[in-house]
Design a protein around this motif. Structure first.
Motif, PDB file in Angstrom:
ATOM      1  N   LEU A  67       0.824  -1.211   0.000  1.00 34.27           N
ATOM      2  CA  LEU A  67       0.000   0.000   0.000  1.00 34.27           C
ATOM      3  C   LEU A  67       0.859   1.261   0.000  1.00 34.27           C
ATOM      4  CD1 LEU A  67      -2.736  -1.118   2.548  1.00 34.27           C
ATOM      5  CD2 LEU A  67      -3.018  -0.823   0.088  1.00 34.27           C
ATOM      6  N   GLN A  68       1.929   1.271   0.779  1.00 32.04           N
ATOM      7  CA  GLN A  68       2.779   2.455   0.811  1.00 32.04           C
ATOM      8  C   GLN A  68       3.450   2.701  -0.532  1.00 32.04           C
ATOM      9  OE1 GLN A  68       5.438   2.371   4.199  1.00 32.04           O
ATOM     10  NE2 GLN A  68       3.773   1.913   5.638  1.00 32.04           N
ATOM     11  N   ARG A  69       3.764   1.663  -1.251  1.00 29.01           N
ATOM     12  CA  ARG A  69       4.341   1.821  -2.590  1.00 29.01           C
ATOM     13  C   ARG A  69       3.304   2.293  -3.599  1.00 29.01           C
ATOM     14  NH1 ARG A  69       9.865   1.430  -4.304  1.00 29.01           N
ATOM     15  NH2 ARG A  69      10.953   0.852  -2.393  1.00 29.01           N
ATOM     16  N   LEU A  70       2.128   1.683  -3.567  1.00 31.17           N
ATOM     17  CA  LEU A  70       1.115   2.009  -4.569  1.00 31.17           C
ATOM     18  C   LEU A  70       0.592   3.426  -4.396  1.00 31.17           C
ATOM     19  CD1 LEU A  70      -0.996  -1.271  -4.803  1.00 31.17           C
ATOM     20  CD2 LEU A  70       0.802  -0.471  -6.323  1.00 31.17           C
ATOM     21  N   ILE A  71       0.302   3.824  -3.160  1.00 33.79           N
ATOM     22  CA  ILE A  71      -0.276   5.140  -2.904  1.00 33.79           C
ATOM     23  C   ILE A  71       0.827   6.184  -2.699  1.00 33.79           C
ATOM     24  CG2 ILE A  71      -1.934   6.380  -1.436  1.00 33.79           C
ATOM     25  CD1 ILE A  71      -3.128   3.747  -0.651  1.00 33.79           C
ATOM     26  N   ARG A  72       2.067   5.692  -2.556  1.00 31.36           N
ATOM     27  CA  ARG A  72       3.217   6.561  -2.272  1.00 31.36           C
ATOM     28  C   ARG A  72       2.938   7.402  -1.027  1.00 31.36           C
ATOM     29  NH1 ARG A  72       3.237   6.257  -7.830  1.00 31.36           N
ATOM     30  NH2 ARG A  72       1.970   8.099  -8.157  1.00 31.36           N
ATOM     31  N   ASN A  73       2.486   6.708   0.019  1.00 28.31           N
ATOM     32  CA  ASN A  73       2.089   7.349   1.273  1.00 28.31           C
ATOM     33  C   ASN A  73       2.646   6.530   2.430  1.00 28.31           C
ATOM     34  OD1 ASN A  73       0.864   8.469   3.497  1.00 28.31           O
ATOM     35  ND2 ASN A  73      -1.219   8.234   2.761  1.00 28.31           N
ATOM     36  N   PRO A  74       3.672   7.034   3.130  1.00 29.93           N
ATOM     37  CA  PRO A  74       4.246   6.278   4.253  1.00 29.93           C
ATOM     38  C   PRO A  74       3.297   6.105   5.435  1.00 29.93           C
ATOM     39  CG  PRO A  74       5.791   7.929   3.454  1.00 29.93           C
ATOM     40  CD  PRO A  74       4.479   8.225   2.809  1.00 29.93           C
ATOM     41  N   LEU A  75       2.138   6.804   5.434  1.00 27.65           N
ATOM     42  CA  LEU A  75       1.154   6.623   6.495  1.00 27.65           C
ATOM     43  C   LEU A  75       0.168   5.506   6.187  1.00 27.65           C
ATOM     44  CD1 LEU A  75       0.240  10.325   7.394  1.00 27.65           C
ATOM     45  CD2 LEU A  75       1.976   8.865   8.408  1.00 27.65           C
ATOM     46  N   ALA A  76       0.308   4.865   5.027  1.00 29.26           N
ATOM     47  CA  ALA A  76      -0.669   3.866   4.609  1.00 29.26           C
ATOM     48  C   ALA A  76      -0.416   2.535   5.315  1.00 29.26           C
ATOM     49  CB  ALA A  76      -0.605   3.674   3.092  1.00 29.26           C
ATOM     50  N   SER A  77      -1.500   1.937   5.765  1.00 34.23           N
ATOM     51  CA  SER A  77      -1.481   0.568   6.283  1.00 34.23           C
ATOM     52  C   SER A  77      -2.923   0.072   6.257  1.00 34.23           C
ATOM     53  CB  SER A  77      -0.903   0.505   7.693  1.00 34.23           C
ATOM     54  OG  SER A  77      -1.797   1.054   8.636  1.00 34.23           O
ATOM     55  N   PRO A  78      -3.143  -1.235   6.275  1.00 32.57           N
ATOM     56  CA  PRO A  78      -4.520  -1.738   6.134  1.00 32.57           C
ATOM     57  C   PRO A  78      -5.479  -1.234   7.196  1.00 32.57           C
ATOM     58  CG  PRO A  78      -2.926  -3.506   5.816  1.00 32.57           C
ATOM     59  CD  PRO A  78      -2.155  -2.324   6.302  1.00 32.57           C
ATOM     60  N   ASP A  79      -5.008  -1.059   8.444  1.00 28.11           N
ATOM     61  CA  ASP A  79      -5.906  -0.621   9.503  1.00 28.11           C
ATOM     62  C   ASP A  79      -6.170   0.877   9.426  1.00 28.11           C
ATOM     63  OD1 ASP A  79      -3.053  -0.939  10.197  1.00 28.11           O
ATOM     64  OD2 ASP A  79      -3.579   0.222  11.948  1.00 28.11           O
ATOM     65  N   ILE A  80      -5.147   1.678   9.155  1.00 29.69           N
ATOM     66  CA  ILE A  80      -5.339   3.125   9.074  1.00 29.69           C
ATOM     67  C   ILE A  80      -6.215   3.491   7.877  1.00 29.69           C
ATOM     68  CG2 ILE A  80      -4.115   5.309   8.640  1.00 29.69           C
ATOM     69  CD1 ILE A  80      -1.880   4.290  10.390  1.00 29.69           C
ATOM     70  N   LEU A  81      -6.115   2.755   6.788  1.00 29.63           N
ATOM     71  CA  LEU A  81      -6.922   3.039   5.601  1.00 29.63           C
ATOM     72  C   LEU A  81      -8.303   2.402   5.655  1.00 29.63           C
ATOM     73  CD1 LEU A  81      -4.260   2.791   2.754  1.00 29.63           C
ATOM     74  CD2 LEU A  81      -4.972   4.766   4.090  1.00 29.63           C
ATOM     75  N   GLY A  82      -8.664   1.756   6.747  1.00 31.14           N
ATOM     76  CA  GLY A  82     -10.019   1.233   6.916  1.00 31.14           C
ATOM     77  C   GLY A  82     -10.263  -0.143   6.341  1.00 31.14           C
ATOM     78  N   MET A  83      -9.228  -0.784   5.767  1.00 32.32           N
ATOM     79  CA  MET A  83      -9.434  -2.091   5.147  1.00 32.32           C
ATOM     80  C   MET A  83      -9.745  -3.161   6.195  1.00 32.32           C
ATOM     81  SD  MET A  83      -6.315  -1.813   2.400  1.00 32.32           S
ATOM     82  CE  MET A  83      -6.379  -3.542   1.959  1.00 32.32           C
ATOM     83  N   SER A  84      -9.024  -3.130   7.310  1.00 32.66           N
ATOM     84  CA  SER A  84      -9.294  -4.109   8.372  1.00 32.66           C
ATOM     85  C   SER A  84     -10.707  -3.941   8.915  1.00 32.66           C
ATOM     86  CB  SER A  84      -8.275  -3.956   9.503  1.00 32.66           C
ATOM     87  OG  SER A  84      -6.970  -4.245   9.050  1.00 32.66           O
ATOM     88  N   ALA A  85     -11.142  -2.674   9.053  1.00 25.48           N
ATOM     89  CA  ALA A  85     -12.503  -2.424   9.537  1.00 25.48           C
ATOM     90  C   ALA A  85     -13.539  -2.956   8.556  1.00 25.48           C
ATOM     91  CB  ALA A  85     -12.714  -0.929   9.761  1.00 25.48           C
ATOM     92  N   GLY A  86     -13.246  -2.864   7.261  1.00 29.71           N
ATOM     93  CA  GLY A  86     -14.165  -3.423   6.269  1.00 29.71           C
ATOM     94  C   GLY A  86     -14.296  -4.924   6.402  1.00 29.71           C
ATOM     95  N   ALA A  87     -13.171  -5.608   6.624  1.00 29.31           N
ATOM     96  CA  ALA A  87     -13.222  -7.060   6.802  1.00 29.31           C
ATOM     97  C   ALA A  87     -13.971  -7.430   8.072  1.00 29.31           C
ATOM     98  CB  ALA A  87     -11.796  -7.615   6.838  1.00 29.31           C
ATOM     99  N   VAL A  88     -13.729  -6.675   9.152  1.00 33.76           N
ATOM    100  CA  VAL A  88     -14.417  -6.954  10.417  1.00 33.76           C
ATOM    101  C   VAL A  88     -15.921  -6.776  10.261  1.00 33.76           C
ATOM    102  CG1 VAL A  88     -14.747  -6.124  12.776  1.00 33.76           C
ATOM    103  CG2 VAL A  88     -12.444  -6.395  11.865  1.00 33.76           C
ATOM    104  N   ALA A  89     -16.323  -5.676   9.633  1.00 31.39           N
ATOM    105  CA  ALA A  89     -17.755  -5.418   9.449  1.00 31.39           C
ATOM    106  C   ALA A  89     -18.408  -6.524   8.633  1.00 31.39           C
ATOM    107  CB  ALA A  89     -17.960  -4.064   8.787  1.00 31.39           C
ATOM    108  N   ALA A  90     -17.729  -6.972   7.581  1.00 37.59           N
ATOM    109  CA  ALA A  90     -18.294  -8.029   6.741  1.00 37.59           C
ATOM    110  C   ALA A  90     -18.409  -9.341   7.517  1.00 37.59           C
ATOM    111  CB  ALA A  90     -17.428  -8.218   5.501  1.00 37.59           C
ATOM    112  N   LEU A  91     -17.361  -9.695   8.267  1.00 42.20           N
ATOM    113  CA  LEU A  91     -17.386 -10.957   9.009  1.00 42.20           C
ATOM    114  C   LEU A  91     -18.427 -10.946  10.123  1.00 42.20           C
ATOM    115  CD1 LEU A  91     -13.543 -11.595   9.217  1.00 42.20           C
ATOM    116  CD2 LEU A  91     -15.204 -13.044   8.055  1.00 42.20           C
TER     117      LEU A  91
END
Length: 653
Positions: A402-426
């Motif tokens: 994610l940090q490479r693709l978005i070129r954002n050193p603050l990017a991570s799955p939890d900060i970008l809401g991806m983990s929350a999306g998986a939790v909500a779905a499960l």
């Protein structure tokens, strides 16, 4: 529309909301309601429910909403930042954490507003230490505040989990429930709000001068620090008392002042009082939604969850504004060694192996530290160590991508809401099907991750995916999804604690099959990332270079995003959400000299695995015989690093 027309429209909207609120709360005719309000004696249960339940609930919603709206207006006028509020500055979570700890350590102080005020002050001081005074004017302050919110929220959830069953009553209260059975709470709250209201009234003239700028206000004889201190204390007091009364109510203090300005409030005094009125209206509206959902769902629906969801949507909408120069600033990776080197790589691998061996064979018993080779004990430990290492490596790998693709050193799955999306779905699928949350549903988690990522990129395109904006949008998106999850957790039942334990990223329930499955997912992700080394390198160098080298940008970016989502989904499905490891792993790799992509794909997963194994080991030994979830320990360690990372830019904002 004239000011008088706007005021009339708002008043009619508030009256309509009040009528709808009372209608949903109790089945009575309006004529009978009017008689009871006028002082008629209750004749039956419905009358008593209206007098002792519905009316106090409406009054409590109005009081708390007004207090939060006023606190948000004070904060925004003091900082001249439309994105600050008790929630986005971490103040509410600080107050809540203090109350949770007080409920466990000093049960008699659980409803003390002074305990909540102390926690709120600590959170505000932490955000100020991270951002500095100049950092309060941009996105740096709400970004740091939301990080504090995540960190303190994780600490509070861990404390409640450890103190179960003595903290079961805190779940519904902490979720922001406005249910009332008498007038006592409202009568308790009202006099405690008055000092904040009085201070706000006294600050109208100084706040009006502040609108001219700090220098212009100083030129007219105003001393800034007493005004700032008084406004901050008033806002903290209002927020702390509100949290003490009803628990966590998010984003009302953010939305109300912005709505007041949209309605034409230009003067300081007008904005304060209109924000208070709109805060009351917003919380009444959130409670109306909670009452409507409560009629459809079997459990009590906390108003804090509906307020948090709608407020998170409002925060994303407010982020449509034009960014300042400091908000587009690049958050550079930390300075580190120039290159990894063979010797440093060997030492890192040996350190990881030593840490894994320590986690397997070294522990704490009632008699102290113990080195054990007992086969039965090892059969319980090795799945946990393997799962922790695999989860850490996977999340660090996802963070690298994610940090490479978005070129954002603050990017991570939890900060970008991806983990929350998986939790909500499960959680959603578990509730609908009635199955266990511990059953691995990788496709469901993957769908949730991918949906959250798609929403993030769609919302962030307006700001050209600026680092601070994207991180704040992701945190807001995660908060909104978390609010949906909390709707299912408000009952404080056994299922609630099972979900909470899973959401803390615990390895406690990991068996051999699940550990091997998680390891398999991690290995597949690493292999696919190695095969995608060239696209990752080119995309990290820039779109122009990637196109010049013949790379098809759109398909490559989509496939790599899907890979990051798949790795995150695997961890979430098998073990639960893991916070901040996806951010810290790549940063530790760079500190060790892994700046090239091929080096990061080796060093970052090793660093992430080491962090999770260390977290799991510390969770076993720190409070023996009580065990802390590995995910919670990693969240505390990683969240602290995230705040330090933001603090590195303090002098540049």
């Amino acid at each position: 529309m004239s000011a008088a027309a706007k005021t009339t429209a708002v008043a009619l909207a508030v009256l309509t909301l009040c009528a709808l609120h009372l209608t949903l709360a109790v089945d009575l005719r309006f004529a009978r309601m009017a008689q009871l309000i006028a002082g008629a004696a209750p004749q039956d249960f419905a009358d008593a429910l209206f007098v002792q339940g519905a009316l106090p609930r409406l009054v409590m919603a109005a009081l708390v909403g007004a207090a939060l709206g006023l606190a948000g207006s004070l904060m925004q006028q003091l900082t001249q930042n439309a994105l600050v509020s008790p929630m986005t500055m971490g103040v509410s979570s600080g107050a809540w954490l203090a109350l949770v700890l007080a409920a466990i350590v000093l049960p008699g102080a659980v409803r003390s507003e002074w305990v909540a005020l102390a926690g709120a002050a600590v959170a505000a001081a932490l955000v100020l230490a991270v951002t500095g005074a100049r950092g309060l004017v941009g996105m740096q302050a709400p970004l740091a505040g939301m990080a504090v919110n995540l960190l303190f929220g994780s600490m509070a959830a861990t404390a409640m989990l450890l103190a179960n069953p003595y903290t079961e009553h805190l779940f519904l209260w902490g979720a922001g429930d406005l249910t009332q059975t008498s007038w006592e709470p409202a009568l308790w709250l009202l006099p405690r709000l008055l000092p904040g209201v009085v201070i706000a009234a006294l600050l109208i003239r100084p706040l009006s001068l502040l609108r001219l700028g700090a220098q212009a206000a100083g030129g007219r004889g105003m001393v800034l620090w007493p005004v700032a201190l008084a406004a901050a204390l008033a806002a903290l007091h209002l927020a702390a008392v509100s949290v003490t009364a009803v628990g966590m109510i998010g984003f009302i203090g953010l939305v109300a002042p912005n709505m007041a300005r949209l309605l034409g409030a230009r003067r300081a005094g007008a904005e304060l009082w209109i924000s208070a009125g709109l805060g009351a209206a917003c919380l009444i509206a959130a409670d109306v939604l909670a009452l409507a959902l409560q009629a459809l769902l079997p459990n009590i629906v906390p108003t804090g969850a509906t307020a948090a969801f709608t407020g998170a949507v409002a925060l994303i909408w407010l982020l449509r504004r034009k960014l300042g120069a400091q908000d587009h600033a690049v958050h550079a990776l930390p300075a580190g060694a120039a290159r990894v080197g063979v010797m440093r790589a060997i030492l890192l691998a040996l350190a990881c192996a030593a840490l894994g061996l320590a986690a397997l064979f070294v522990g704490v018993t009632q008699s102290g530290w113990e080195l054990s080779f007992d086969p039965m004990l090892l059969s319980l430990r090795w799945p946990r160590v393997m799962a922790a290492a695999s989860a850490g490596a996977s999340m660090a790998l996802a963070g690298c991508i994610l940090q490479r693709l978005i070129r954002n050193p603050l990017a991570s799955p939890d900060i970008l809401g991806m983990s929350a999306g998986a939790v909500a779905a499960l959680v959603g699928v578990a509730l609908i099907t009635g199955g266990s949350i511990h059953a691995a549903r990788l496709p469901v988690a993957l769908a949730g991750c991918a949906a959250a990522l798609a929403l993030l990129l769609w919302f962030g395109r307006r700001h050209s995916h600026a680092p601070a904006a994207l991180a704040l949008i992701g945190i807001a998106l995660g908060a909104g999804l978390d609010a949906l999850v909390r709707l299912s957790m408000a009952g404080g039942t056994a299922e609630t604690f099972a979900i909470l334990g899973w959401m803390s990223g615990s390895t406690y329930r990991i068996d051999a099959a699940r550990a091997l499955g998680l390891t398999g997912c991690a290995l597949i992700g690493l292999v696919l990332a190695a095969l995608a080394l060239r696209p990752l390198t080119l995309l990290g160098a820039g779109d122009g270079i990637a196109i010049g080298r013949g790379l098809a940008l759109a398909p490559a970016r989509r496939l790599l995003m899907l890979l990051a989502a798949g790795v995150t989904a695997g961890v979430t499905a098998f073990m639960g959400p893991v916070s901040f490891v996806g951010l810290v792993g790549p940063h530790l790799a760079v500190l060790l000299g892994a700046r090239r992509m091929q080096d990061q794909l080796i060093v970052a997963p090793l660093a992430g695995a080491a962090l999770m194994v260390l977290s799991d080991w510390l969770g076993r030994i720190v409070l023996y015989p009580t065990q802390l979830p590995a995910g919670s320990v990693a969240a505390i360690l990683g969240g602290s690093y995230f705040l330090l990372l933001l603090a590195r830019r303090r002098g540049q904002v």
